[in-house]
Design an enzyme around this catalytic site. Structure first.
Site, PDB file in Angstrom:
ATOM      1  N   MET A  97      19.645  30.957  52.067  1.00  0.00           N
ATOM      2  CA  MET A  97      20.467  30.475  53.635  1.00  0.00           C
ATOM      3  C   MET A  97      19.956  28.739  53.621  1.00  0.00           C
ATOM      4  SD  MET A  97      22.170  32.893  54.018  1.00  0.00           S
ATOM      5  CE  MET A  97      22.909  32.572  55.476  1.00  0.00           C
ATOM      6  N   ARG A  98      19.921  27.993  52.628  1.00  0.00           N
ATOM      7  CA  ARG A  98      19.714  26.493  52.736  1.00  0.00           C
ATOM      8  C   ARG A  98      20.925  25.682  51.897  1.00  0.00           C
ATOM      9  NH1 ARG A  98      13.803  24.015  53.351  1.00  0.00           N
ATOM     10  NH2 ARG A  98      14.670  21.926  53.764  1.00  0.00           N
ATOM     11  N   ILE A  99      21.377  24.758  52.508  1.00  0.00           N
ATOM     12  CA  ILE A  99      22.357  24.063  51.540  1.00  0.00           C
ATOM     13  C   ILE A  99      21.581  23.213  50.855  1.00  0.00           C
ATOM     14  CG2 ILE A  99      24.028  22.058  52.018  1.00  0.00           C
ATOM     15  CD1 ILE A  99      24.816  23.519  54.524  1.00  0.00           C
ATOM     16  N   ASN A 118      25.880  31.557  42.927  1.00  0.00           N
ATOM     17  CA  ASN A 118      25.457  32.113  44.505  1.00  0.00           C
ATOM     18  C   ASN A 118      26.379  33.307  44.930  1.00  0.00           C
ATOM     19  OD1 ASN A 118      24.806  31.695  47.194  1.00  0.00           O
ATOM     20  ND2 ASN A 118      26.735  30.660  47.843  1.00  0.00           N
ATOM     21  N   HIS A 120      28.179  35.278  47.807  1.00  0.00           N
ATOM     22  CA  HIS A 120      28.844  34.546  49.118  1.00  0.00           C
ATOM     23  C   HIS A 120      29.679  35.800  49.726  1.00  0.00           C
ATOM     24  CE1 HIS A 120      30.326  31.752  52.277  1.00  0.00           C
ATOM     25  NE2 HIS A 120      31.336  32.140  51.807  1.00  0.00           N
ATOM     26  N   SER A 147      32.219  37.103  47.023  1.00  0.00           N
ATOM     27  CA  SER A 147      32.357  36.601  45.736  1.00  0.00           C
ATOM     28  C   SER A 147      30.969  36.032  45.058  1.00  0.00           C
ATOM     29  CB  SER A 147      33.209  35.106  46.082  1.00  0.00           C
ATOM     30  OG  SER A 147      34.150  35.540  46.838  1.00  0.00           O
ATOM     31  N   THR A 152      28.446  24.304  42.709  1.00  0.00           N
ATOM     32  CA  THR A 152      28.456  22.983  42.305  1.00  0.00           C
ATOM     33  C   THR A 152      28.116  22.141  43.692  1.00  0.00           C
ATOM     34  OG1 THR A 152      30.884  23.031  43.299  1.00  0.00           O
ATOM     35  CG2 THR A 152      30.435  23.187  40.772  1.00  0.00           C
ATOM     36  N   GLU A 154      29.803  20.682  46.051  1.00  0.00           N
ATOM     37  CA  GLU A 154      30.608  21.258  47.287  1.00  0.00           C
ATOM     38  C   GLU A 154      30.291  22.385  47.675  1.00  0.00           C
ATOM     39  OE1 GLU A 154      35.022  20.801  48.165  1.00  0.00           O
ATOM     40  OE2 GLU A 154      34.605  19.926  46.292  1.00  0.00           O
ATOM     41  N   LEU A 155      29.974  22.683  48.838  1.00  0.00           N
ATOM     42  CA  LEU A 155      29.935  23.994  49.352  1.00  0.00           C
ATOM     43  C   LEU A 155      30.458  25.173  48.995  1.00  0.00           C
ATOM     44  CD1 LEU A 155      27.445  25.661  51.287  1.00  0.00           C
ATOM     45  CD2 LEU A 155      29.098  24.913  53.070  1.00  0.00           C
ATOM     46  N   ASP A 156      30.106  26.165  48.438  1.00  0.00           N
ATOM     47  CA  ASP A 156      30.791  27.365  48.186  1.00  0.00           C
ATOM     48  C   ASP A 156      32.282  27.267  47.266  1.00  0.00           C
ATOM     49  OD1 ASP A 156      28.846  28.905  49.412  1.00  0.00           O
ATOM     50  OD2 ASP A 156      29.817  28.393  51.367  1.00  0.00           O
ATOM     51  N   THR A 183      27.085  46.071  51.154  1.00  0.00           N
ATOM     52  CA  THR A 183      27.029  47.314  49.972  1.00  0.00           C
ATOM     53  C   THR A 183      27.864  46.747  48.962  1.00  0.00           C
ATOM     54  OG1 THR A 183      26.861  48.944  52.091  1.00  0.00           O
ATOM     55  CG2 THR A 183      27.573  49.653  49.701  1.00  0.00           C
ATOM     56  N   GLU A 185      27.943  43.798  47.818  1.00  0.00           N
ATOM     57  CA  GLU A 185      27.290  42.754  47.089  1.00  0.00           C
ATOM     58  C   GLU A 185      26.282  43.312  46.125  1.00  0.00           C
ATOM     59  OE1 GLU A 185      26.983  39.266  50.697  1.00  0.00           O
ATOM     60  OE2 GLU A 185      25.310  40.536  50.179  1.00  0.00           O
TER      61      GLU A 185
HETATM   62  C1  GRF Z   1      24.030  38.255  52.004  1.00  0.00           C
HETATM   63  O1  GRF Z   1      24.933  39.130  52.980  1.00  0.00           O
HETATM   64  C2  GRF Z   1      24.515  37.287  51.266  1.00  0.00           C
HETATM   65  O2  GRF Z   1      25.888  37.197  51.075  1.00  0.00           O
HETATM   66  C3  GRF Z   1      24.140  36.272  52.432  1.00  0.00           C
HETATM   67  O3  GRF Z   1      22.973  36.717  52.801  1.00  0.00           O
HETATM   68  C4  GRF Z   1      22.772  37.943  52.518  1.00  0.00           C
HETATM   69  C5  GRF Z   1      21.761  38.382  51.854  1.00  0.00           C
HETATM   70  O4  GRF Z   1      21.156  39.753  51.919  1.00  0.00           O
HETATM   71  N1  GRF Z   1      24.277  34.969  51.851  1.00  0.00           N
HETATM   72  P1  GRF Z   1      19.825  40.177  51.412  1.00  0.00           P
HETATM   73  O5  GRF Z   1      18.969  39.260  51.550  1.00  0.00           O
HETATM   74  O6  GRF Z   1      19.938  40.120  49.831  1.00  0.00           O
HETATM   75  O7  GRF Z   1      19.633  41.371  51.858  1.00  0.00           O
END
Ligand code: GRF
Length: 222
Positions: A97-99, A118, A120, A147, A152, A154-156, A183, A185
Site C-alpha cells: 500500500m505504498r506508492i 501489481n 489492484h 486486475s 510502470t 504511472e500509478l496503476d 476472493t 484476487e
Molecule cells: C487487496 O484487496 C489488494 O487488492 C489491495 O490490498 C489487499 C491485499 O489483501 N491492494 P491481502 O493483504 O493480500 O489480504
C-alpha cells in the site's frame, strides 16, 4: 521435465492473504514457484507472520536504527538492495500500500531486469488508486473485479495482464464488494503467475503480435 521454479519476491503491507495463497500453492506444487522473500513496509503486517511460519526470508523496512520511519527514497533504496540480494525472476506487489517512485521502478528494471506486477481491486483502467468499491457503487456499475497489471511509473497504469470479473448484486455494500473481490484476487493472482511461469505472456515484448493470449485476459468465475 519440470523446469526451475519461478523465483518471486513479494511486497506486502497488511494481512497477506494473497501471499498465503501463493505459499500454499508453492507447498502443494500447484504453482512452480519459489518465494525467495517477502518485503514489508510495516513491521506489524500479519503477512510477515505468514512468511516466517513457512520459513520464508523476510525484510522489514519500516523504521531506521533511530526509530524514524523510512522516507520514501530510503525505503526504496533498501528494498532494491534486498531484491538484488534475493535475485527474483518476478516482483509481485500483493497488498502493498505504498506508492512507488521511478527510483524503485526503474531500479527493478535496470538493476534486476525483471518484471513487476501489481494486484489492484478494480477493473482497470477504471478506478485507479484507493476506495475502488465505494466508487463502483457510487457510479452504479454493473460489474466490478480485480486486475493484475505491470507496474510502470504511472500509478496503476501499466499494461493490464489479467482481470477477474463479478456482477454487482442489488444490496452490495462496499464491505461485501471488498470481500467478494478479495476472493477473486485469491484466484487471479496465482492464475496470472502461472501464466507468467509458463511463458504464456511475453512480458519483455508485450507488443509482440504472437502473444498467446489477447490482453487483458478476462475471466468470469462463478
Ligand atoms: C487487496 O484487496 C489488494 O487488492 C489491495 O490490498 C489487499 C491485499 O489483501 N491492494 P491481502 O493483504 O493480500 O489480504
Amino acid at each position: 521435465m519440470q523446469k526451475n521454479p519461478l523465483k518471486i519476491a513479494v511486497l506486502v503491507s497488511g494481512s497477506g492473504s494473497n501471499l498465503q495463497v501463493l505459499i500454499d500453492k508453492q507447498l502443494s506444487q500447484d504453482l512452480n514457484i519459489d518465494i525467495v522473500g517477502v518485503i514489508s513496509n510495516r513491521a506489524d503486517a500479519f503477512a510477515l507472520e505468514r512468511a516466517k511460519k513457512s520459513g520464508i526470508n523476510t525484510a522489514v523496512i519500516d523504521k531506521d536504527d533511530n526509530g524514524k520511519k523510512y522516507t520514501r527514497v530510503g525505503f526504496e533504496q533498501k528494498a532494491l538492495d534486498v531484491l538484488q540480494a534475493w535475485q527474483p525472476d518476478l516482483v509481485v506487489l500483493a497488498g502493498f500500500m505504498r506508492i512507488l517512485t521511478p527510483l524503485f521502478i526503474d531500479g527493478v528494471n535496470d538493476k534486476l531486469n525483471v518484471p513487476m506486477i501489481n494486484l489492484h481491486p478494480s477493473l482497470l483502467p477504471n478506478y485507479k488508486g484507493l476506495d475502488t468499491h465505494e466508487r463502483v457503487l457510487k457510479t452504479g456499475d454493473k460489474q466490478h473485479g480485480c486486475s493484475v497489471h505491470l507496474v510502470t511509473s504511472e500509478l496503476d497504469a501499466g499494461q493490464v495482464l489479467t482481470q477477474a470479473v463479478l456482477d454487482v448484486a442489488v444490496g452490495d455494500t462496499s464491505d461485501s464488494l471488498a470481500q467478494r473481490v478479495h476472493t477473486l484476487e485469491h484466484q487471479l493472482l496465482p492464475f496470472t503467475i502461472h501464466l507468467i511461469e509458463q511463458n504464456i505472456f511475453d512480458l519483455k515484448n508485450l507488443d509482440h503480435a504472437h502473444q498467446l493470449m489477447a490482453l487483458p485476459y478476462r475471466f468470469y468465475p462463478n
